[in-house]
Design an enzyme around this catalytic site. Structure first.
Site, mmCIF file in Angstrom:
data_model
loop_
_atom_site.group_PDB
_atom_site.id
_atom_site.type_symbol
_atom_site.label_atom_id
_atom_site.label_comp_id
_atom_site.label_asym_id
_atom_site.label_seq_id
_atom_site.Cartn_x
_atom_site.Cartn_y
_atom_site.Cartn_z
ATOM 1 N N ARG A 77 0.849 -1.194 0.000
ATOM 2 C CA ARG A 77 0.000 0.000 0.000
ATOM 3 C C ARG A 77 0.885 1.245 0.000
ATOM 4 O O ARG A 77 1.673 1.446 0.926
ATOM 5 C CB ARG A 77 -0.894 -0.004 1.241
ATOM 6 N N HIS A 121 -2.840 10.958 0.443
ATOM 7 C CA HIS A 121 -2.356 10.769 1.814
ATOM 8 C C HIS A 121 -1.726 12.090 2.253
ATOM 9 O O HIS A 121 -0.536 12.179 2.535
ATOM 10 C CB HIS A 121 -1.372 9.592 1.880
ATOM 11 N N GLU A 166 -7.616 8.738 5.832
ATOM 12 C CA GLU A 166 -7.909 9.452 7.079
ATOM 13 C C GLU A 166 -8.310 10.912 6.884
ATOM 14 O O GLU A 166 -7.607 11.823 7.335
ATOM 15 C CB GLU A 166 -6.710 9.376 8.029
ATOM 16 N N ASN A 295 -7.807 2.088 9.734
ATOM 17 C CA ASN A 295 -6.511 2.366 10.338
ATOM 18 C C ASN A 295 -6.724 2.381 11.841
ATOM 19 O O ASN A 295 -7.407 3.267 12.366
ATOM 20 C CB ASN A 295 -5.966 3.720 9.875
ATOM 21 N N TYR A 297 -4.936 2.174 15.699
ATOM 22 C CA TYR A 297 -3.743 2.213 16.545
ATOM 23 C C TYR A 297 -4.066 2.050 18.020
ATOM 24 O O TYR A 297 -3.400 1.300 18.723
ATOM 25 C CB TYR A 297 -2.976 3.528 16.325
ATOM 26 N N GLU A 364 -4.042 0.038 8.089
ATOM 27 C CA GLU A 364 -2.894 0.399 8.924
ATOM 28 C C GLU A 364 -3.077 -0.155 10.325
ATOM 29 O O GLU A 364 -4.157 -0.047 10.917
ATOM 30 C CB GLU A 364 -2.720 1.927 9.066
HETATM 31 C C1 PNW Z 1 -1.750 7.777 10.541
HETATM 32 N N1 PNW Z 1 -3.971 11.289 15.547
HETATM 33 O O1 PNW Z 1 -1.626 9.048 11.079
HETATM 34 C C2 PNW Z 1 -1.308 7.964 9.102
HETATM 35 O O2 PNW Z 1 -2.161 7.411 8.143
HETATM 36 C C3 PNW Z 1 0.118 7.587 8.863
HETATM 37 O O3 PNW Z 1 0.614 8.332 7.791
HETATM 38 C C4 PNW Z 1 0.917 7.780 10.133
HETATM 39 O O4 PNW Z 1 2.296 7.629 9.939
HETATM 40 C C5 PNW Z 1 0.382 6.768 11.139
HETATM 41 O O5 PNW Z 1 -1.016 6.891 11.312
HETATM 42 C C6 PNW Z 1 1.051 6.865 12.506
HETATM 43 O O6 PNW Z 1 0.797 8.096 13.111
HETATM 44 C C7 PNW Z 1 -2.233 9.523 12.218
HETATM 45 O O7 PNW Z 1 -3.374 12.244 16.121
HETATM 46 C C8 PNW Z 1 -1.655 10.642 12.809
HETATM 47 O O8 PNW Z 1 -5.087 10.877 15.982
HETATM 48 C C9 PNW Z 1 -2.240 11.223 13.908
HETATM 49 C C10 PNW Z 1 -3.405 10.689 14.431
HETATM 50 C C11 PNW Z 1 -3.993 9.575 13.843
HETATM 51 C C12 PNW Z 1 -3.390 8.996 12.746
#
Ligand code: PNW
Length: 469
Positions: A77, A121, A166, A295, A297, A364
């Site tokens: 991706r 992106h 996102e 995505n 985390y 992600e």
């Molecule tokens: C995502 N937040 O970013 C992106 O899709 C990627 O490019 C990035 O490297 C990855 O997650 C890790 O950060 C985010 O503050 C950045 O909530 C910030 C947030 C969420 C996603």
């Protein structure tokens, strides 16, 4: 215990994004994007880091594709840099920019790796920002033109297309909190931006559908999390509803149900009257998609106890400036994000319940950790292996329980430019030594190769570690 085996055909991948890895910021006629401007503005990115060179992937893509092949990736991706294709964001096309992605796609094909392409992106051509950026409706129309150009060149070889990555980040980190490019702090503008991003998605999906061969699939990638109240108070419950509304339902509802959530319109009424929504927009935005990209985390834990945003730190939550994100006790990554694989379980079961017919793919998932040198001289990232394994165990369980989850893309293939954190945060399963651009496999890369090779994970992460096979 026996290995947890994934369904046949489950897609194993890894992800990157153009501005985070390519470098070559002025090569072959590339125009400037809002991230060039933002990163070159003092004080915006940690240590003044920029994507000028990044991992120099633009020049090293053949080496990087060979690395992907060694890993055994089924899919890769990546995103296309809009200002490489349309330097000013208008109808003028830079063929040399298209040539680069043409070569990349062919190189992937030569190694049997499926390209999964993201059109946007976050690197908006600066000229479009100068003309109003995502606050301007024309930007959504420009995006559809750009989508058609890329599909015209690569449509015969790319089976899966993502319009936006996102859009919440683009709208609310970019135009409300101001921590991402273009660094604006205007809540009303951020809501306009969110609408125009959604419109761009709908118009872009339509343009892709007409330009792509039948059978090509179209997706949207959203940052999604369960949102939990930090305590049992009504204030925290209300904050959770508001945050879920602005971060998730504001995007999911119009795309998948064709209308904006009434509570979000109400919550944001003090900030905007939404008069930028035109009749018919809510029929454009729900253009059919084939897959929803997730995505994930960490979960979001919130309360309503804030006094509004502190001075100098504008809120990412227009109309709900009192909500606060709370860190919970327990293990965190180098980003300070809580490690909670359970959150993925909650998220997948919610999506399955609310949108039972929508196939899902994890576009992600991954973690930043500081490098731990191993006895072999490599990066002994057992913490990352544990993170990935535990999330994959949840994904496996979800599939067993009937969730239509088609694939998993680890974030990220390489250490890279982590936006406002510059090069200080390392998400890669492959280490990059920036001064020499040398790539070296972290232990997690060796581990992931075994996951792919066996199409499964060991119930015990330690036994999967290198040297224990
Ligand atoms: C995502 N937040 O970013 C992106 O899709 C990627 O490019 C990035 O490297 C990855 O997650 C890790 O950060 C985010 O503050 C950045 O909530 C910030 C947030 C969420 C996603």
């Amino acid at each position: 215990m026996t290995r947890l085996v994934f369904p046949e055909g489950f897609v194993w991948g890894a992800g990157t994004a153009a501005y985070q890895i390519e470098g070559a910021a002025r090569a072959d006629g590339r125009g400037l994007s809002i991230w060039d401007t933002f990163a070159h503005t003092p004080g915006k990115v940690l240590h003044g880091d920029t994507g000028d060179v990044a991992t120099d992937h633009y020049h090293r893509f053949r080496e990087d594709v060979a690395l992907m092949a060694d890993l055994g990736l089924a899919a890769y991706r990546f995103s296309v840099s809009w200002p490489r294709i349309q330097p000013d964001g208008d109808g003028v096309v830079n063929e040399r920019g298209l040539d680069h992605y043409d070569r990349l796609v062919d190189e992937l094909a030569a190694h049997g790796i499926t390209p999964v392409l993201t059109l946007y992106h976050w690197d908006l051509p600066q000229r479009l920002e100068d003309a109003g950026g995502w606050g301007a409706r024309e930007t959504a129309e420009r995006f559809a033109g750009y989508a058609a150009v890329v599909a015209g060149r690569l449509g015969d070889r790319v089976p899966l297309w993502t319009t936006l990555n996102e859009p919440w980040c683009s709208a609310f980190l970019g135009y409300a909190a101001g921590t991402h490019a273009p660094g604006r702090a205007d809540g009303a503008l951020a809501l306009r931006a969110a609408h125009h991003l959604l419109l761009a998605h709908g118009l872009g999906a339509g343009a892709l559908r007409s330009a792509l061969p039948s059978g090509a699939e179209i997706a949207l990638a959203l940052n999604l999390s369960p949102v939990r109240p930090a305590d049992a108070t009504d204030g925290a419950a209300d904050a959770a509803r508001r945050v879920d509304g602005l971060a998730h339902r504001l995007f999911l509802d119009p795309v998948l149900h064709g209308s904006y959530p009434a509570d979000v319109l109400r919550d944001t009424a003090p900030v905007t009257d939404w008069s930028f929504v035109r009749p018919g927009d809510e029929r454009i935005i729900p253009a059919p998609i084939d897959l929803l990209g997730i995505n994930y985390y960490a979960p979001l834990v919130v309360d309503g106890g804030g006094e509004g945003a502190p001075p100098g730190h504008p809120s990412a939550w227009p109309g709900s400036e009192h909500v606060r994100l709370r860190e919970r006790p327990g293990p965190v990554t180098a980003m300070g994000w809580n490690i909670e694989p359970d959150g993925l379980r909650t998220l997948l079961s919610r999506l399955h319940k609310e949108y039972p017919d929508m196939p899902l793919v994890i576009t992600e998932n991954g973690a930043a950790f500081d490098d731990v040198p191993g006895p072999d001289g490599g990066v002994a990232d057992t913490d990352r292996i544990g993170y990935l394994r535990d999330h994959l165990a949840v994904a496996h369980e979800a599939i067993e329980s009937g969730v239509d989850l088609r694939g998993y893309f680890v974030w990220s293939l390489l250490d890279n430019f982590e936006w406002a954190f510059g090069y200080s945060k390392r998400f890669g399963i492959v280490h990059v030594d920036y001064p020499t651009q040398r790539r070296s496999w972290k232990h997690s890369a060796h581990w992931y190769r075994e996951v792919i090779r066996t199409n499964g994970i060991d119930p015990d992460p330690v036994r999967d570690a290198p040297g224990r096979a």
